[in-house]
Design an enzyme around this catalytic site. Structure first.
Site, PDB file in Angstrom:
ATOM      1  N   TYR A   4      93.609  77.496  22.332  1.00  0.00           N
ATOM      2  CA  TYR A   4      92.270  77.068  22.806  1.00  0.00           C
ATOM      3  C   TYR A   4      91.561  76.076  21.902  1.00  0.00           C
ATOM      4  O   TYR A   4      91.284  76.443  20.854  1.00  0.00           O
ATOM      5  CB  TYR A   4      91.265  78.226  23.262  1.00  0.00           C
ATOM      6  CG  TYR A   4      89.864  78.004  24.034  1.00  0.00           C
ATOM      7  CD1 TYR A   4      90.058  77.246  25.162  1.00  0.00           C
ATOM      8  CD2 TYR A   4      89.109  78.821  23.876  1.00  0.00           C
ATOM      9  CE1 TYR A   4      88.667  77.024  25.896  1.00  0.00           C
ATOM     10  CE2 TYR A   4      87.592  78.838  24.403  1.00  0.00           C
ATOM     11  CZ  TYR A   4      87.767  77.736  25.299  1.00  0.00           C
ATOM     12  OH  TYR A   4      86.468  77.580  26.086  1.00  0.00           O
ATOM     13  N   LYS A  41      86.869  85.054  32.596  1.00  0.00           N
ATOM     14  CA  LYS A  41      87.862  84.334  33.601  1.00  0.00           C
ATOM     15  C   LYS A  41      88.305  85.397  34.504  1.00  0.00           C
ATOM     16  O   LYS A  41      87.582  85.728  35.469  1.00  0.00           O
ATOM     17  CB  LYS A  41      88.929  83.590  32.818  1.00  0.00           C
ATOM     18  CG  LYS A  41      88.834  82.790  31.718  1.00  0.00           C
ATOM     19  CD  LYS A  41      88.007  81.717  32.079  1.00  0.00           C
ATOM     20  CE  LYS A  41      87.928  80.607  31.077  1.00  0.00           C
ATOM     21  NZ  LYS A  41      87.068  80.768  30.048  1.00  0.00           N
ATOM     22  N   ASP A  53      95.198  85.707  21.777  1.00  0.00           N
ATOM     23  CA  ASP A  53      94.416  85.366  22.860  1.00  0.00           C
ATOM     24  C   ASP A  53      95.071  85.734  24.096  1.00  0.00           C
ATOM     25  O   ASP A  53      95.929  84.970  24.633  1.00  0.00           O
ATOM     26  CB  ASP A  53      93.830  83.834  22.844  1.00  0.00           C
ATOM     27  CG  ASP A  53      92.929  83.586  23.908  1.00  0.00           C
ATOM     28  OD1 ASP A  53      92.797  84.261  24.974  1.00  0.00           O
ATOM     29  OD2 ASP A  53      92.073  82.617  23.554  1.00  0.00           O
ATOM     30  N   ARG A 106      71.607  98.010  21.298  1.00  0.00           N
ATOM     31  CA  ARG A 106      72.572  97.186  20.555  1.00  0.00           C
ATOM     32  C   ARG A 106      73.794  97.588  20.366  1.00  0.00           C
ATOM     33  O   ARG A 106      74.942  96.988  20.204  1.00  0.00           O
ATOM     34  CB  ARG A 106      71.753  96.561  19.498  1.00  0.00           C
ATOM     35  CG  ARG A 106      72.988  95.513  18.622  1.00  0.00           C
ATOM     36  CD  ARG A 106      72.065  94.774  17.564  1.00  0.00           C
ATOM     37  NE  ARG A 106      71.309  95.608  16.706  1.00  0.00           N
ATOM     38  CZ  ARG A 106      71.922  96.113  15.629  1.00  0.00           C
ATOM     39  NH1 ARG A 106      73.193  95.941  15.338  1.00  0.00           N
ATOM     40  NH2 ARG A 106      71.176  96.827  14.552  1.00  0.00           N
TER      41      ARG A 106
END
Length: 390
Positions: free
Chosen positions: A109, A205, A180, A56
């Protein structure tokens, strides 16, 4: 070396003979030779050292991707998360606590607003939206303001904010700025170099580029990077070694893919601007785009995103028929992959400060230009135009 060259060489295996790509290390458990060794690793980890100690907390494969993204973004440390929205939430939950005040750019966004409405405000955090200007930002500042969050360019219609001016203002008031950076994907702009404290991306993306991995990244330096890492561990946020490997594969070709996306998008944007029924093409690289000068100053290029704003006499039904008449453009809400996508968008529903200015305008469509031949895409767009004459 230039970033184009660095991306080909960073995080590759150094042992020779050996594979050119880092191995995929899939594991949850890491074993030790002795308790002494295990305790030493834990001590070094507590002191901030990144070590392979538990799945993790990262593996050699995810560490390799972290290093590559940090290089791309110009930061000291990167956290990897299972989606772009997870990256957004990591930033908000790390920096903010109940009683704090957050200022967000109006053009972010849309899921950011969902985070605000569903998480932050019920948790006791006040939120204001600003129109992207420092002048408006200054009127909203409070003693309890703890974060300024923006997206450059803005979502859907790509409003350019003067990030240098925003970060200079924020630094004067000792407030971190989170950006962002998905549109630029680290390659076209580096927010940290422009004064931001945090840069985050939906690596889903352009970084991945093949539409086969969900990925979020958050990059920062110094104490902020440490805080983000500790919160990511606390929240149990991690990604698989397989996804990290695929994202590394995407990074190797990011510069050449982005150049092709941009070249085709520029050609199609110029053509679309001349078509009947088109009021405006939203694309920061166009000279008539608001904020084009800021784009020229802060960005090294453009990508494959174009938003068409049709004339007000075009109906939503005509717009939708045009979308469904396309054959090479698939209908989908993502972008940045090798394939071309189309999606009807409604800027008014994604804005508060500037929602009114969209009320009497025509419908909009966002195109994500893929890697198909430009002439084929143009022919597909042209044949769909018959919908407006019916």
């Amino acid at each position: 070396m230039t970033i184009n060259t660095d991306l080909l060489h960073i995080a590759r295996t150094e042992n020779k003979p050996g594979p050119v790509n880092p191995p995929i290390v899939r594991t949850s458990t890491v074993t030790f030779d002795s308790l002494t060794q295990m305790r030493e690793v834990k001590k070094r980890r507590a002191d901030g050292e990144r070590l392979f100690s538990y799945g993790r907390r990262g593996t050699p494969t995810t560490h390799a991707l972290e290093d590559a993204i940090s290089l791309l973004e110009g930061g000291e440390q990167t956290q990897l998360l299972p989606s772009g929205v997870a990256a957004i939430n990591l930033v908000l939950l790390t920096v903010l606590k109940p009683g704090d005040h957050l200022i967000i750019a109006d053009s972010v966004y849309q899921p950011v607003r969902q985070c605000v409405n569903g998480l932050l405000q019920p948790w006791g955090i006040d939120v204001d939206y600003f129109d992207g200007s420092v002048e408006h930002l200054a009127t909203l500042l409070r003693p309890e303001t703890r974060l300024i969050y923006t997206e450059v360019p803005g979502s859907l219609v790509y409003e350019m904010q003067d990030l240098s001016a925003i970060t200079e203002f924020a630094q004067q008031h000792d407030i971190p700025v989170a950006v962002d950076n998905t549109w630029a994907s680290g390659l076209l702009m580096q927010p940290l170099a422009l004064g931001a404290s945090i840069s985050l991306m939906a690596g889903t993306k352009y970084v991945v580029g093949h539409s086969d991995v969900m990925l979020g990244t958050v990059t920062a330096s110094g104490d902020m990077a440490h805080r983000l890492r500790e919160m990511a561990i606390t929240l149990g946020q991690c990604i698989s070694a397989d996804d990290a490997y695929l994202a590394l594969r995407g990074l190797r070709t990011l510069p050449c893919r982005m150049a092709q996306h941009a070249q085709t998008a520029q050609r199609l944007g110029d053509w679309l601007a001349q078509q009947p029924g088109v009021a405006r093409i939203h694309q920061p690289s166009r000279q008539d785009h608001p904020g084009h000068e800021i784009w020229q100053r802060d960005c090294t290029g453009t990508n494959g995103l174009i938003t068409i704003e049709f004339n007000a006499d075009i109906t939503d039904a005509q717009r939708d028929a045009w979308v469904e008449a396309l054959t090479l453009f698939s209908i989908g809400s993502s972008w940045g992959g090798y394939e071309s996508l189309v999606l009807p968008v409604t800027p008014a529903s994604a804005r508060s400060c500037s929602a009114q200015k969209w009320q009497n305008k025509g419908p909009c469509v966002r195109l994500s230009i893929g890697l198909e031949d430009a002439s084929d895409l143009q022919a597909d767009l042209a044949q769909a135009w018959t919908c407006f004459s019916k």
